[in-house]
Structures are given as C-alpha cells and as structure tokens.
Write an enzyme that holds these catalytic residues in place. Structure first.
Site, PDB file in Angstrom:
ATOM      1  N   GLY A  82     -22.037 -10.409  16.385  1.00  0.00           N
ATOM      2  CA  GLY A  82     -23.076  -9.337  16.204  1.00  0.00           C
ATOM      3  C   GLY A  82     -24.195  -9.911  15.112  1.00  0.00           C
ATOM      4  O   GLY A  82     -24.076 -11.064  14.557  1.00  0.00           O
ATOM      5  N   GLY A  95     -23.337 -11.014   7.970  1.00  0.00           N
ATOM      6  CA  GLY A  95     -22.358 -11.086   6.706  1.00  0.00           C
ATOM      7  C   GLY A  95     -22.158  -9.868   5.992  1.00  0.00           C
ATOM      8  O   GLY A  95     -21.445  -9.954   5.162  1.00  0.00           O
ATOM      9  N   GLU A 103     -18.304 -17.569  10.223  1.00  0.00           N
ATOM     10  CA  GLU A 103     -19.146 -17.432  11.275  1.00  0.00           C
ATOM     11  C   GLU A 103     -20.312 -18.387  11.468  1.00  0.00           C
ATOM     12  O   GLU A 103     -20.306 -18.879  12.765  1.00  0.00           O
ATOM     13  CB  GLU A 103     -19.828 -15.846  11.227  1.00  0.00           C
ATOM     14  CG  GLU A 103     -19.162 -14.800  11.469  1.00  0.00           C
ATOM     15  CD  GLU A 103     -19.584 -13.333  10.976  1.00  0.00           C
ATOM     16  OE1 GLU A 103     -19.227 -12.413  10.937  1.00  0.00           O
ATOM     17  OE2 GLU A 103     -20.907 -13.379  10.273  1.00  0.00           O
TER      18      GLU A 103
END
EC number: 5.3.1.6
Length: 220
Positions: A82, A95, A103
């Site tokens: 996302g 974040g 990520e």
C-alpha cells in the site's frame, strides 16, 4: 462503499498479478491485509511469500502461506504493498506502519511493484502525510536538526521501535515538489537508514479502490 471495502477491493484486485508457482513480495498495512486474505485462497498455486514486516509474516503463517527469508530468494516477480500517499507519477510516501526500510528492500528486488490503495491516498503533491524517516537511535537529534534545514518539522514517534531496532522521525510540513531529489538528500544524512519516499523505485501499477470499483493506472 466504505473505505475498508474500497481497500478490500484493491487488495483482491492485485491477485491477478500473482504468477503461478512464484514467490510473492508482500508489504504491510490494512490494505495489504486484504491482499493476504486473497493470497491465502491460492496458496496451493504459489511457492510462498517474502514479507516486509513481522506483522505480515505472522498473518501469512497463520493462514498457511509459506514465508521465505529474502536472502534465500533469487527472484520476486511482484511486490504488493500500500501507500500513505501516491501522486500521478507513481511516487509514494510510505512508512506509516514503520516498516519502510524492509518495504524498500523488497521493492528493490521485485520486478514489478503493485501499489494498492483506496482513493483517499491519491494526491497531486506529496507531503501532507508526514514523511517517516528511519534513524539510528544515537543520531536522532542530529538527523532532526538536518531535517529542519531541509524545511521540515520532525517529530519523534515515541514508543515505536522498528523491526530493525531503530526509531522513526515523522517530518511534517514538507511540500515535496521533487520527490527523487529529496529522497536522495535525506538518505545522505549520516544516521538515516532510509526515508519513506518511494520515488526512485516507484510503483509500476496502481490499483485504486473507489466507490465505482477498482481503477487501474500504469506507470508511464
């Protein structure tokens, strides 16, 4: 359609990008949780997943999806995650869940980045959502001073320790007109692990849950 229903629609729409017998990169967050639920329905058709956070790892293991260490994987066809904000150029702020470094690493390995969001995350200019910066704990005050020089207002995210044992500074009041340049500038500050701008490695495909269904955008 509620916001969560839009997230769910985007999460399930990402399934069509998952290759049979592949290892899938999986991100973190409420929209990704819907994707994990969807992925579990085809767990017999994939080899497994690589996860960007302990939270996603636990959820996938609970659903019977094998989770691999990234170091043992040669290829990731897709990474599904996302975003807190995304612009028309497929630059993102990520974040909010404090998993930005992992990520960013998984995104770097993947051949294709599929971003899944609801329509509240689309913006013209990045920066209304505070930009997370992961910092080595002893450098926190120094990094904060440098971020002020860049025009931001950094706030220590108290009580949060990342999966890597570091701390987060959330930087407010940045109007980010050149995301790639700012991503580099912040990452050059000594003590910064990485920041939540995903501009150098932006999304390849954007799936947006809207009241009218899922809309698909492709990087130009």
């Amino acid at each position: 359609m509620t916001q969560d229903e839009m997230k769910k629609a985007a999460g399930w729409a990402a399934l069509k990008y998952v290759e049979k017998d592949s290892i899938v990169g999986v991100g973190t967050g409420s929209t990704v949780n819907h994707f994990i639920d969807a992925l579990a329905t085809m767990k017999a058709d994939i080899e497994g997943a690589v996860s960007s956070s302990e939270a996603s790892t636990q959820k996938m293991k609970a659903l019977g999806i094998p989770v691999y260490d990234l170091n043992s994987v040669d290829r990731l066809s897709v990474y599904v995650d996302g975003a807190d904000e995304i612009n028309d150029h497929m630059d993102m702020i990520k974040g909010g869940g404090a998993a930005l470094t992992r990520e960013k690493i998984v995104a770097a390995v993947a051949e294709k980045f599929i971003c899944i969001v609801d329509n509240t995350k689309q913006v013209d200019i990045l920066g209304e959502f505070p930009l997370p910066v992961e910092v080595i704990p002893m450098a926190r005050s120094y990094v904060a001073r440098q971020l002020v020089k860049l025009g931001g207002d950094p706030v220590y995210r108290e009580g949060v320790v990342t999966d890597n044992g570091n701390v987060i500074l959330d930087v407010y009041n940045l109007k980010i007109l050149n995301p790639k340049e700012l991503e580099s500038q912040i990452n050059e500050i000594v003590g910064v692990v990485t920041n939540g701008l995903f501009a150098k490695r932006g999304a390849d495909v954007l799936l947006v849950g809207t009241p009218d269904g899922v809309k698909t955008f492709t990087a130009k």
